[in-house]
Design a protein around this motif. Structure first.
Motif, short mmCIF file in Angstrom:
data_model
loop_
_atom_site.label_atom_id
_atom_site.label_comp_id
_atom_site.label_asym_id
_atom_site.label_seq_id
_atom_site.Cartn_x
_atom_site.Cartn_y
_atom_site.Cartn_z
N ARG A 1 29.08 78.04 81.72
CA ARG A 1 28.79 77.95 80.29
C ARG A 1 30.05 77.60 79.50
O ARG A 1 29.99 76.82 78.55
N ARG A 2 31.18 78.18 79.87
CA ARG A 2 32.43 77.88 79.17
C ARG A 2 32.73 76.39 79.23
O ARG A 2 33.11 75.76 78.24
N LYS A 3 32.57 75.80 80.41
CA LYS A 3 32.82 74.37 80.56
C LYS A 3 31.87 73.56 79.68
O LYS A 3 32.28 72.57 79.06
N ALA A 4 30.61 73.98 79.62
CA ALA A 4 29.63 73.26 78.81
C ALA A 4 29.95 73.37 77.32
O ALA A 4 29.84 72.39 76.58
N LEU A 5 30.36 74.55 76.88
CA LEU A 5 30.71 74.74 75.48
C LEU A 5 31.98 73.96 75.12
O LEU A 5 32.10 73.40 74.02
N ASP A 6 32.92 73.93 76.06
CA ASP A 6 34.14 73.15 75.84
C ASP A 6 33.81 71.66 75.70
O ASP A 6 34.33 70.97 74.81
N LYS A 7 32.92 71.17 76.55
CA LYS A 7 32.52 69.77 76.47
C LYS A 7 31.77 69.49 75.17
O LYS A 7 31.95 68.43 74.54
N PHE A 8 30.94 70.45 74.74
CA PHE A 8 30.19 70.31 73.48
C PHE A 8 31.14 70.09 72.31
O PHE A 8 30.97 69.16 71.51
N LEU A 9 32.19 70.92 72.21
CA LEU A 9 33.14 70.78 71.12
C LEU A 9 33.97 69.50 71.24
O LEU A 9 34.30 68.87 70.24
N LYS A 10 34.30 69.13 72.45
CA LYS A 10 35.08 67.90 72.63
C LYS A 10 34.25 66.67 72.25
O LYS A 10 34.78 65.68 71.72
N ARG A 11 32.96 66.70 72.51
CA ARG A 11 32.09 65.60 72.08
C ARG A 11 32.13 65.46 70.56
O ARG A 11 32.19 64.36 70.02
N ILE A 12 32.06 66.60 69.87
CA ILE A 12 32.10 66.56 68.41
C ILE A 12 33.47 66.11 67.92
O ILE A 12 33.59 65.30 66.99
N THR A 13 34.51 66.62 68.56
CA THR A 13 35.88 66.26 68.18
C THR A 13 36.12 64.76 68.28
O THR A 13 36.83 64.17 67.46
N ASP A 14 35.53 64.12 69.29
CA ASP A 14 35.75 62.71 69.52
C ASP A 14 34.86 61.81 68.65
O ASP A 14 35.00 60.59 68.69
N HIS A 15 33.96 62.42 67.88
CA HIS A 15 33.05 61.63 67.05
C HIS A 15 33.71 61.32 65.72
O HIS A 15 34.24 62.23 65.05
N PRO A 16 33.71 60.06 65.27
CA PRO A 16 34.42 59.69 64.04
C PRO A 16 33.81 60.23 62.76
O PRO A 16 34.44 60.17 61.71
N VAL A 17 32.59 60.76 62.82
CA VAL A 17 31.96 61.33 61.63
C VAL A 17 31.79 62.85 61.77
O VAL A 17 32.19 63.61 60.89
N LEU A 18 31.22 63.29 62.87
CA LEU A 18 30.96 64.72 63.06
C LEU A 18 32.24 65.54 63.03
O LEU A 18 32.23 66.70 62.58
N SER A 19 33.34 64.99 63.49
CA SER A 19 34.59 65.76 63.55
C SER A 19 35.13 66.07 62.16
O SER A 19 35.97 66.95 62.02
N PHE A 20 34.65 65.36 61.12
CA PHE A 20 35.08 65.62 59.76
C PHE A 20 34.08 66.48 58.98
O PHE A 20 34.26 66.72 57.80
N ASN A 21 33.04 66.94 59.66
CA ASN A 21 32.02 67.75 59.00
C ASN A 21 32.61 69.09 58.55
O ASN A 21 33.35 69.73 59.28
N GLU A 22 32.24 69.52 57.35
CA GLU A 22 32.80 70.76 56.80
C GLU A 22 32.40 71.99 57.62
O GLU A 22 33.17 72.94 57.74
N HIS A 23 31.20 71.96 58.20
CA HIS A 23 30.76 73.11 59.00
C HIS A 23 31.57 73.21 60.30
O HIS A 23 31.85 74.31 60.79
N PHE A 24 31.94 72.07 60.83
CA PHE A 24 32.80 72.05 62.02
C PHE A 24 34.17 72.63 61.68
O PHE A 24 34.75 73.40 62.47
#
Length: 419
Positions: free
Chosen positions: A173-196
């Motif tokens: 699960r830790r690996k999956a959650l880490d990948k989840f956040l990295k996917r968001i981090t690498d997104h040019p729009v989602l990574s700037f979301n205020e909730h993130f």
């Protein structure tokens, strides 16, 4: 890690407001090229057409790695090319078990390092539990409905089959959650979301969750069109092709997942038999002195086969299956975004029909119709961009996954043959 997917470059320190939308133009002629189908969208070429070859005749590089352990070396050459262009790094580690009177749960440390101006500090470290990740994903879906939100690993496990507090499950699960956040981090729009931003920096996330509860009514207003009774006339050919592709992809990947799980189950059953089989020869060798040496050799050989098979099964369970499951969930997420796009288009068509039924001569299209048209165009552009990004990630991930599993199988048979 060598098996981690190659990160995509982020959009840099620009704020979201400064980033031009791909449809930020009033000219329909300028919009045209932005919405033209991409020929590589659904039938992507191989990542290395020049260097790879398959039995079906696809061109290939005939040079083979020096050994089985070097199969993945080619994949590691470009891993760090985009590191210098990134300005946000997030990791999930250090899981800890918390036992309370009402519940027992696991928290994970989320560490953030950044040079973005949106953050007050260059580094943050907070602890989050699974339901916090779920809150983040829901907020991203609400605030960025036109974008593909990466999937989370399933919350529930089959009772009696998996211990959700075991080291193996927590690490998976830790690996999956880490990948989840990295996917968001690498997104040019989602990574700037205020909730993130809040998720990564807030010490007390519960305070923000309570604030969000008051906004549920507004969210309900914003998605009224979802329950509209108007049916979409026809999905544009490009997005119909995406829908067909996702249906086929999910079907094929689900079949591979079921077969892989069955293979692992059979391997584990075979492993149980081998563990009982080997010691029999050792016991037999103790009874017959003249045959003791060859019998002990057979026992040792069976023992080595047990070890090799156990390692192979663990690799399939911990590395192969999670990636399959992630992309099955990813396909479902993409289907949901596609449905939202269809709903917005259906709303737009309904408004156009309502205007057409009115006999009054209007100098221009009503504002609400124009706004609905803008939403359709935003959905089209964002969905196409995310689909292309998803395809790139998929090619990268599955290339690493399949070559890695080929490497593991070669190593397994090498160990078995040596014994």
């Amino acid at each position: 890690a060598a098996s981690a997917p190659k990160p995509l470059p982020s959009s840099g320190p620009k704020s979201l407001r400064e980033m031009p939308h791909p449809l930020a133009t009033s000219s329909s002629e300028e919009m045209g090229p932005a919405l033209t189908p991409s020929p590589d969208l659904l039938l992507p070429r191989s990542i290395a057409d020049k260097d790879l070859s398959l039995p079906n005749g696809t061109p290939v590089d005939t040079s083979s790695p020096a050994s089985s352990s070097s199969l993945l070396n080619r994949l590691q050459l470009d891993d760090d090319l985009d590191v210098e262009t990134r300005d946000l790094f997030v990791t999930v580690d250090d899981p800890k078990k918390h036992v309370c009177t009402m519940e027992t749960y696991i928290t994970y440390r989320v560490t953030t390092k950044t040079t973005r101006a949106e953050f007050d500090l260059p580094e943050y470290s907070v602890r989050r539990r699974y339901q916090d990740f779920d809150w983040l994903r829901n907020k991203l879906e609400e605030s960025q409905p036109t974008h593909l939100i990466p999937p989370l690993p399933e919350k529930f496990v089959v009772k009696g089959v998996v211990d959700r507090f075991s080291e193996e499950f927590v690490e998976t699960r830790r690996k999956a959650l880490d990948k989840f956040l990295k996917r968001i981090t690498d997104h040019p729009v989602l990574s700037f979301n205020e909730h993130f931003n809040v998720f990564l920096t807030a010490k007390d996330l519960n305070a923000y969750k309570k604030q969000g509860m008051a906004l549920l009514s507004k969210v309900g207003e914003s998605v009224k069109y979802v329950t509209g009774g108007y049916k979409l006339r026809s999905r544009p050919l490009e997005f119909a092709a995406i829908g067909d592709y996702l249906d086929t992809f999910s079907l094929k990947l689900g079949t591979i997942d079921r077969i892989a799980q069955r293979i692992i189950k059979e391997q584990l059953e075979y492993l149980v038999e081998l563990r009982e089989y080997g010691p029999v020869y050792s016991t037999w060798g103790g009874l017959e002195v003249e045959l003791s040496e060859p019998l002990e050799g057979v026992s040792a050989c069976v023992g080595n086969c047990c070890t090799a098979l156990e390692e192979l099964s663990e690799d399939m369970t911990e590395e192969f299956l999670p990636v399959l499951r992630e992309y099955i969930l990813y396909a479902e997420s993409m289907k949901n975004v596609l449905k939202k796009r269809d709903q917005v288009q259906a709303e737009y068509e309904a408004k156009l029909e309502a205007v057409a039924l009115k006999k009054e001569d209007r100098p221009k299209v009503p504002t609400d119709v124009e706004k609905c048209q803008d939403r359709v165009e935003c959905f089209n552009a964002d969905l196409k961009a995310d689909m292309e990004r998803w395809q790139n990630n998929k090619r990268q991930d599955f290339r690493q996954l399949l070559m890695g599993m080929a490497d593991k199988n070669i190593q397994y048979y090498e160990k078995v043959c040596v014994t």
